[in-house]
Design an enzyme around this catalytic site. Structure first.
Site, mmCIF file in Angstrom:
data_model
loop_
_atom_site.group_PDB
_atom_site.id
_atom_site.type_symbol
_atom_site.label_atom_id
_atom_site.label_comp_id
_atom_site.label_asym_id
_atom_site.label_seq_id
_atom_site.Cartn_x
_atom_site.Cartn_y
_atom_site.Cartn_z
ATOM 1 N N GLY A 48 5.531 0.267 -1.540
ATOM 2 C CA GLY A 48 6.196 -0.950 -1.057
ATOM 3 C C GLY A 48 5.799 -2.225 -1.337
ATOM 4 O O GLY A 48 6.708 -3.152 -1.522
ATOM 5 N N GLU A 103 1.276 -6.627 1.974
ATOM 6 C CA GLU A 103 2.184 -5.586 2.287
ATOM 7 C C GLU A 103 3.650 -6.104 2.285
ATOM 8 O O GLU A 103 3.928 -7.068 2.458
ATOM 9 C CB GLU A 103 1.851 -5.254 3.762
ATOM 10 C CG GLU A 103 0.697 -3.939 3.775
ATOM 11 C CD GLU A 103 1.396 -2.714 3.417
ATOM 12 O OE1 GLU A 103 2.706 -2.544 2.732
ATOM 13 O OE2 GLU A 103 1.091 -1.691 3.715
ATOM 14 N N ASP A 104 4.596 -4.923 2.328
ATOM 15 C CA ASP A 104 6.036 -5.360 2.195
ATOM 16 C C ASP A 104 6.454 -5.374 3.874
ATOM 17 O O ASP A 104 7.206 -6.153 4.291
ATOM 18 C CB ASP A 104 6.762 -4.169 1.620
ATOM 19 C CG ASP A 104 6.420 -2.642 2.088
ATOM 20 O OD1 ASP A 104 5.324 -2.671 2.528
ATOM 21 O OD2 ASP A 104 7.133 -1.848 1.855
ATOM 22 N N ASP A 107 5.090 -2.293 10.634
ATOM 23 C CA ASP A 107 5.928 -1.348 11.589
ATOM 24 C C ASP A 107 5.098 -1.033 12.558
ATOM 25 O O ASP A 107 5.020 -2.206 13.639
ATOM 26 C CB ASP A 107 6.456 -0.063 11.187
ATOM 27 C CG ASP A 107 7.704 0.415 11.295
ATOM 28 O OD1 ASP A 107 7.789 0.275 12.654
ATOM 29 O OD2 ASP A 107 8.490 0.852 10.779
ATOM 30 N N LYS A 135 7.864 -6.243 12.164
ATOM 31 C CA LYS A 135 8.717 -5.661 13.525
ATOM 32 C C LYS A 135 7.929 -5.575 14.594
ATOM 33 O O LYS A 135 7.466 -4.819 15.009
ATOM 34 C CB LYS A 135 9.208 -4.044 13.201
ATOM 35 C CG LYS A 135 10.153 -3.865 11.984
ATOM 36 C CD LYS A 135 10.639 -2.422 11.925
ATOM 37 C CE LYS A 135 11.764 -2.326 10.986
ATOM 38 N NZ LYS A 135 12.043 -0.900 10.858
ATOM 39 N N PHE A 156 16.602 0.524 10.552
ATOM 40 C CA PHE A 156 16.104 1.151 9.126
ATOM 41 C C PHE A 156 16.522 0.160 8.090
ATOM 42 O O PHE A 156 17.531 -0.114 7.817
ATOM 43 C CB PHE A 156 16.976 2.443 9.205
ATOM 44 C CG PHE A 156 16.325 3.261 8.168
ATOM 45 C CD1 PHE A 156 15.804 2.784 7.001
ATOM 46 C CD2 PHE A 156 16.059 4.709 8.468
ATOM 47 C CE1 PHE A 156 14.993 3.929 5.872
ATOM 48 C CE2 PHE A 156 15.491 5.453 7.544
ATOM 49 C CZ PHE A 156 14.659 5.191 6.491
ATOM 50 N N ARG A 169 14.297 0.810 -3.380
ATOM 51 C CA ARG A 169 13.280 -0.086 -3.442
ATOM 52 C C ARG A 169 13.407 -1.348 -4.279
ATOM 53 O O ARG A 169 12.902 -2.336 -4.417
ATOM 54 C CB ARG A 169 11.852 0.706 -4.141
ATOM 55 C CG ARG A 169 11.268 1.477 -3.229
ATOM 56 C CD ARG A 169 9.886 2.002 -3.817
ATOM 57 N NE ARG A 169 9.339 3.295 -3.113
ATOM 58 C CZ ARG A 169 8.840 3.352 -2.109
ATOM 59 N NH1 ARG A 169 8.403 2.187 -1.268
ATOM 60 N NH2 ARG A 169 8.311 4.515 -1.661
HETATM 61 C C1 PRP Z 1 5.102 1.516 4.877
HETATM 62 C C2 PRP Z 1 4.373 0.208 4.512
HETATM 63 C C3 PRP Z 1 3.102 0.103 5.343
HETATM 64 C C4 PRP Z 1 3.383 0.904 6.369
HETATM 65 C C5 PRP Z 1 3.440 0.206 7.403
HETATM 66 O O1 PRP Z 1 4.308 2.208 3.864
HETATM 67 O O2 PRP Z 1 4.411 -0.256 3.399
HETATM 68 O O3 PRP Z 1 2.041 0.668 4.319
HETATM 69 O O4 PRP Z 1 4.560 1.842 6.233
HETATM 70 O O5 PRP Z 1 3.710 1.109 8.639
HETATM 71 P P1 PRP Z 1 3.172 0.984 10.059
HETATM 72 O O6 PRP Z 1 2.610 -0.541 10.240
HETATM 73 O O7 PRP Z 1 3.945 1.778 10.938
HETATM 74 O O8 PRP Z 1 1.603 1.617 9.785
HETATM 75 P P2 PRP Z 1 5.104 3.816 3.749
HETATM 76 O O9 PRP Z 1 4.231 4.787 4.323
HETATM 77 O O10 PRP Z 1 6.599 3.693 3.946
HETATM 78 O O11 PRP Z 1 4.843 4.018 2.114
HETATM 79 P P3 PRP Z 1 5.453 3.273 0.809
HETATM 80 O O12 PRP Z 1 4.724 1.944 0.886
HETATM 81 O O13 PRP Z 1 5.051 4.031 -0.277
HETATM 82 O O14 PRP Z 1 6.910 3.149 0.951
#
Ligand code: PRP
Length: 186
Positions: A48, A103-104, A107, A135, A156, A169
């Site tokens: 991400g 990071e993107d 959550d 978030k 979402f 993406r």
């Molecule tokens: C997303 C994002 C973080 C993580 C955050 O990655 O890039 O790494 O989730 O979530 P959290 O705060 O609940 O731990 P994802 O697992 O979706 O993988 P990706 O980057 O390959 O889409």
């Protein structure tokens, strides 16, 4: 790809590409001031973070070295377990280095909480976090975020690196996915 190319697949655009870039420029000025003595190693978390890394690194007015990690946050079956597995590790030795995780989205915060401790345990001089999105209402752990682009609601969200089933993406903007796309209510 722009939101207009996606018809009714998106409910609402939260932040346009221009807004994202403008906010990143502000964060870059803060980062430059904070790391005036020595640039940090930027560590992107795949997949991400690819977009924010590319834009932030180019916005920064110092040599921005980049490294990458891939982690899986689904270790024990659910994402909320906090169990993180390293799928791809850093190429660099970070002993005595200042590290800036890029990071993107944050959550629950569980992935970054784990990652920050992991990198600190390797002897990094400092480990800070920069995220494009956060978030706040989904956070499950106390996590210090040095550089945060925008706080967003618990919806979402796709685009600017964020996916649904690996799609979206490459959407330039950040948008809420229409519930009919993923079978949700709304
Ligand atoms: C997303 C994002 C973080 C993580 C955050 O990655 O890039 O790494 O989730 O979530 P959290 O705060 O609940 O731990 P994802 O697992 O979706 O993988 P990706 O980057 O390959 O889409």
């Amino acid at each position: 790809m722009d939101a207009k190319h996606l018809g009714d697949e998106l409910s609402v655009v939260l932040h346009t590409e221009a807004e994202l870039h403008a906010r990143l420029a502000e964060l870059a000025r803060e980062i430059e001031a904070d790391y005036a003595d020595e640039p940090p190693l930027l560590v992107g978390v795949l997949k991400g973070a690819v977009m924010v890394m590319a834009d932030l690194a180019r916005e920064l007015r110092f040599h921005a070295q980049m490294d990458w990690m891939a982690v899986s946050s689904y270790g024990a079956g659910t994402k909320s377990s906090g169990v993180v597995k390293i799928l791809k590790d850093l190429d660099s030795d970070i002993t005595d280095r200042d590290v800036l995780i890029v990071e993107d989205i944050i959550d629950s915060g569980l992935t970054l909480h784990w990652l920050k401790e992991n990198l600190e345990s390797r002897g990094a001089r400092s480990v800070r976090i920069c995220t494009m999105l956060r978030k706040p209402d989904a956070m499950k752990v106390d996590l210090e975020v040095a550089y945060n682009g925008f706080d967003i609601p618990v919806d979402f969200v796709v685009g600017y690196g964020l996916d649904y089933a690996e799609d979206y993406r490459n959407l330039r903007d950040v948008a809420i996915l229409a519930p009919h796309v993923y079978g949700g209510e709304g």
